[in-house]
Design a protein around this motif. Structure first.
Motif, PDB file in Angstrom:
ATOM      1  N   GLU A  44       0.862  -1.291   0.004  1.00 27.41           N
ATOM      2  CA  GLU A  44      -0.020   0.189   0.033  1.00 27.41           C
ATOM      3  C   GLU A  44       0.863   1.223   0.010  1.00 27.41           C
ATOM      4  N   ALA A  45       1.967   1.062   0.812  1.00 29.54           N
ATOM      5  CA  ALA A  45       2.941   2.485   0.602  1.00 29.54           C
ATOM      6  C   ALA A  45       3.410   2.584  -0.643  1.00 29.54           C
ATOM      7  N   LYS A  46       3.783   1.521  -1.587  1.00 34.36           N
ATOM      8  CA  LYS A  46       4.258   1.784  -2.819  1.00 34.36           C
ATOM      9  C   LYS A  46       2.962   2.017  -3.721  1.00 34.36           C
ATOM     10  N   GLY A  47       1.725   2.214  -3.233  1.00 34.69           N
ATOM     11  CA  GLY A  47       0.708   2.551  -4.204  1.00 34.69           C
ATOM     12  C   GLY A  47       0.222   1.363  -4.906  1.00 34.69           C
ATOM     13  N   LEU A  48       0.576   0.166  -4.610  1.00 34.04           N
ATOM     14  CA  LEU A  48       0.176  -0.745  -5.536  1.00 34.04           C
ATOM     15  C   LEU A  48      -1.116  -1.531  -5.230  1.00 34.04           C
ATOM     16  N   THR A  49      -1.905  -2.111  -6.030  1.00 36.73           N
ATOM     17  CA  THR A  49      -2.802  -3.253  -5.983  1.00 36.73           C
ATOM     18  C   THR A  49      -2.144  -4.431  -5.702  1.00 36.73           C
ATOM     19  N   GLN A  50      -3.175  -5.397  -5.350  1.00 39.03           N
ATOM     20  CA  GLN A  50      -2.797  -6.849  -5.109  1.00 39.03           C
ATOM     21  C   GLN A  50      -2.501  -7.339  -6.576  1.00 39.03           C
ATOM     22  N   CYS A  52       3.347   6.636   6.495  1.00 43.68           N
ATOM     23  CA  CYS A  52       4.647   6.568   6.694  1.00 43.68           C
ATOM     24  C   CYS A  52       5.569   5.911   5.617  1.00 43.68           C
ATOM     25  N   THR A  53       6.589   6.668   5.260  1.00 46.48           N
ATOM     26  CA  THR A  53       7.886   6.639   4.176  1.00 46.48           C
ATOM     27  C   THR A  53       8.702   5.494   4.598  1.00 46.48           C
ATOM     28  N   ARG A  54       8.533   4.986   5.866  1.00 46.43           N
ATOM     29  CA  ARG A  54       9.637   4.213   6.305  1.00 46.43           C
ATOM     30  C   ARG A  54       8.864   2.964   7.059  1.00 46.43           C
ATOM     31  N   ILE A  55       9.682   1.882   6.532  1.00 51.63           N
ATOM     32  CA  ILE A  55       8.945   0.487   7.135  1.00 51.63           C
ATOM     33  C   ILE A  55      10.400  -0.155   7.799  1.00 51.63           C
ATOM     34  N   HIS A  56      10.425  -0.402   8.958  1.00 51.42           N
ATOM     35  CA  HIS A  56      11.465  -1.221   9.767  1.00 51.42           C
ATOM     36  C   HIS A  56      12.824  -0.176   9.404  1.00 51.42           C
ATOM     37  N   GLY A  57      13.015   0.998   9.317  1.00 48.90           N
ATOM     38  CA  GLY A  57      14.005   1.843   9.059  1.00 48.90           C
ATOM     39  C   GLY A  57      14.567   2.030   7.411  1.00 48.90           C
ATOM     40  N   GLU A  58      13.655   1.112   6.770  1.00 48.26           N
ATOM     41  CA  GLU A  58      13.870   1.094   5.262  1.00 48.26           C
ATOM     42  C   GLU A  58      12.985   2.052   4.671  1.00 48.26           C
ATOM     43  N   ARG A  59      13.648   3.070   3.701  1.00 46.53           N
ATOM     44  CA  ARG A  59      12.525   3.739   2.743  1.00 46.53           C
ATOM     45  C   ARG A  59      11.814   3.099   2.122  1.00 46.53           C
ATOM     46  N   VAL A  60      10.580   3.499   2.118  1.00 44.99           N
ATOM     47  CA  VAL A  60       9.645   2.865   1.028  1.00 44.99           C
ATOM     48  C   VAL A  60       9.070   4.026  -0.026  1.00 44.99           C
ATOM     49  N   ALA A  61       9.565   4.101  -0.927  1.00 44.46           N
ATOM     50  CA  ALA A  61       9.180   5.094  -1.940  1.00 44.46           C
ATOM     51  C   ALA A  61       7.989   4.619  -2.764  1.00 44.46           C
ATOM     52  N   PRO A  62       7.093   5.438  -3.020  1.00 42.07           N
ATOM     53  CA  PRO A  62       5.765   4.896  -3.765  1.00 42.07           C
ATOM     54  C   PRO A  62       6.395   4.930  -5.133  1.00 42.07           C
ATOM     55  N   ALA A 117       9.883  -7.289  -6.561  1.00 38.77           N
ATOM     56  CA  ALA A 117       8.973  -6.559  -7.235  1.00 38.77           C
ATOM     57  C   ALA A 117       8.641  -5.177  -6.500  1.00 38.77           C
ATOM     58  N   LEU A 118       8.402  -5.138  -5.092  1.00 38.80           N
ATOM     59  CA  LEU A 118       8.325  -4.216  -4.296  1.00 38.80           C
ATOM     60  C   LEU A 118       9.709  -3.377  -4.079  1.00 38.80           C
TER      61      LEU A 118
END
Length: 87
Positions: free
Chosen positions: A16-22, A77-87, A57-58
């Motif tokens: 979801e943070a990446k803006g992707l559907t399943q 949030c743009t960070r998950i477990h300290g790792e940046r998650v860019a959309p 893929a993510l």
């Protein structure tokens, strides 16, 4: 013997943070949308191979999708477990 991993909330949060559907993640990873639905809900485990394809893929490290809880904040949030998650 095939190794399996339980993903659940972390996988959903990153997707979801990446803006992707399943469906979109399925197309990128080669894992069906229904299989992703079951993995995110905890109804089904994924093979290690499928988990690695999903992480690829993510564009995250594989361990990022294996945590029980990805993010507990109520913001976008743009960070998950300290790792940046860019959309």
């Amino acid at each position: 013997m095939t190794s399996t991993v339980t993903l659940g909330p972390a996988l959903r949060a990153i997707r979801e943070a990446k803006g992707l559907t399943q469906k979109e993640l399925g197309a990128r990873s080669g894992v069906s949308a229904s299989h992703l639905t079951n993995a995110e809900s905890g109804a089904r485990n994924l093979s290690l191979d499928a988990a690695l394809r999903i992480a690829n893929a993510l564009q995250v490290k594989p361990q990022a999708i294996t945590y029980e809880v990805a993010c507990t904040c109520l913001c976008t949030c743009t960070r998950i477990h300290g790792e940046r998650v860019a959309p």
